[in-house]
Design a protein around this motif. Structure first.
Motif, PDB file in Angstrom:
ATOM      1  N   SER A   1       0.833  -1.199   0.000  1.00  0.00           N
ATOM      2  CA  SER A   1       0.000   0.000   0.000  1.00  0.00           C
ATOM      3  C   SER A   1       0.875   1.259   0.000  1.00  0.00           C
ATOM      4  CB  SER A   1      -0.911  -0.027   1.231  1.00  0.00           C
ATOM      5  OG  SER A   1      -1.538   1.213   1.408  1.00  0.00           O
ATOM      6  N   ALA A   2       1.915   1.261   0.844  1.00  0.00           N
ATOM      7  CA  ALA A   2       2.809   2.419   0.928  1.00  0.00           C
ATOM      8  C   ALA A   2       3.610   2.594  -0.361  1.00  0.00           C
ATOM      9  CB  ALA A   2       3.751   2.255   2.119  1.00  0.00           C
ATOM     10  N   LYS A   3       4.124   1.479  -0.907  1.00  0.00           N
ATOM     11  CA  LYS A   3       4.952   1.569  -2.118  1.00  0.00           C
ATOM     12  C   LYS A   3       4.132   1.981  -3.347  1.00  0.00           C
ATOM     13  CE  LYS A   3       8.464  -1.270  -3.103  1.00  0.00           C
ATOM     14  NZ  LYS A   3       9.156  -2.551  -3.385  1.00  0.00           N
TER      15      LYS A   3
ATOM     16  N   SER B   1      -4.724   2.393  -1.476  1.00  0.00           N
ATOM     17  CA  SER B   1      -5.219   2.070  -0.133  1.00  0.00           C
ATOM     18  C   SER B   1      -5.153   0.568   0.138  1.00  0.00           C
ATOM     19  CB  SER B   1      -6.643   2.583   0.065  1.00  0.00           C
ATOM     20  OG  SER B   1      -7.581   1.634  -0.387  1.00  0.00           O
ATOM     21  N   LEU B   2      -4.833   0.264   1.390  1.00  0.00           N
ATOM     22  CA  LEU B   2      -4.682  -1.127   1.827  1.00  0.00           C
ATOM     23  C   LEU B   2      -5.957  -1.931   1.562  1.00  0.00           C
ATOM     24  CD1 LEU B   2      -2.968  -2.067   5.170  1.00  0.00           C
ATOM     25  CD2 LEU B   2      -5.080  -3.208   4.489  1.00  0.00           C
ATOM     26  N   GLY B   3      -7.105  -1.333   1.857  1.00  0.00           N
ATOM     27  CA  GLY B   3      -8.378  -2.031   1.666  1.00  0.00           C
ATOM     28  C   GLY B   3      -8.614  -2.395   0.208  1.00  0.00           C
TER      29      GLY B   3
ATOM     30  N   ALA C   1       5.221  -2.079  -7.511  1.00  0.00           N
ATOM     31  CA  ALA C   1       5.493  -2.179  -6.076  1.00  0.00           C
ATOM     32  C   ALA C   1       5.978  -3.582  -5.699  1.00  0.00           C
ATOM     33  CB  ALA C   1       4.233  -1.816  -5.278  1.00  0.00           C
ATOM     34  N   LEU C   2       5.499  -4.572  -6.434  1.00  0.00           N
ATOM     35  CA  LEU C   2       5.871  -5.964  -6.155  1.00  0.00           C
ATOM     36  C   LEU C   2       7.117  -6.377  -6.936  1.00  0.00           C
ATOM     37  CD1 LEU C   2       2.261  -7.468  -6.231  1.00  0.00           C
ATOM     38  CD2 LEU C   2       3.722  -7.265  -4.209  1.00  0.00           C
ATOM     39  N   GLU C   3       7.660  -5.427  -7.691  1.00  0.00           N
ATOM     40  CA  GLU C   3       8.866  -5.657  -8.507  1.00  0.00           C
ATOM     41  C   GLU C   3       8.756  -6.887  -9.397  1.00  0.00           C
ATOM     42  OE1 GLU C   3      12.358  -5.241  -6.029  1.00  0.00           O
ATOM     43  OE2 GLU C   3      11.579  -3.404  -5.148  1.00  0.00           O
TER      44      GLU C   3
END
Lengths: 101, 101
Positions: B27-29, B33-35, B58-60
């Motif tokens: 979520s941060a990267k 939003s996390l949800g 974000a997951l590279e």
């Protein structure tokens, strides 16, 4: 970079044209409005998974094949992006070293 | 049949877990939003192409790889569906012939 949505549209359009089908034909077979399919083909609308499955069925192409084609097109774009990134990371110092060698 | 949306969620979740990342990390990267990420992972939300690209970044993992994995999982499901369809199309007459032979 081209979005996945645009590539999905390109693959669906290419398949429709290859099958000699009109937007009207696909609209009737998939029971999806002609305008919506046209927008999906032009990468302007993000189709839901259900709609994408219905379009693939109407075009008689497995959805897995559509994704495989999109994946291959994306991989090509990713490779080009990587090359551009590595070219821009070459510092002028490397040129000096190269010409000195 | 599993929807493409559910398979995308499975692939993203598997990648996140394999990387030892929490939903909070991603979520941060990805600045999503996390949800929302949680709903995407559970196949409850259809992510836009832009969101999917941000999550893959974000997951590279290249987005092309995510689609390749989803395509492979779909192909497997399509093959199973075909087998089931061909089994159900065997008429009782074939059984009679088979036992007569």
């Amino acid at each position: 970079m081209t979005t996945m949505r645009q590539l999905v549209g390109e693959v669906l359009r290419a398949r429709r044209v290859a099958e000699g089908l009109t937007l009207r034909d696909v609209s009737a077979k998939a029971r999806v409005s002609l305008g919506y399919i046209s927008e999906v083909e032009r990468g302007q609308k993000e189709p839901s998974s259900e709609l994408l499955a219905a379009l693939a069925r109407a075009l008689e192409i497995p959805l897995s094949q559509v994704l495989l084609d999109v994946s291959a097109m994306l991989a090509l774009e990713e490779a080009v992006d990587l090359s551009v990134a590595s070219i821009s990371s070459i510092s002028p110092a490397s040129d000096v070293e190269a010409s000195a060698a």
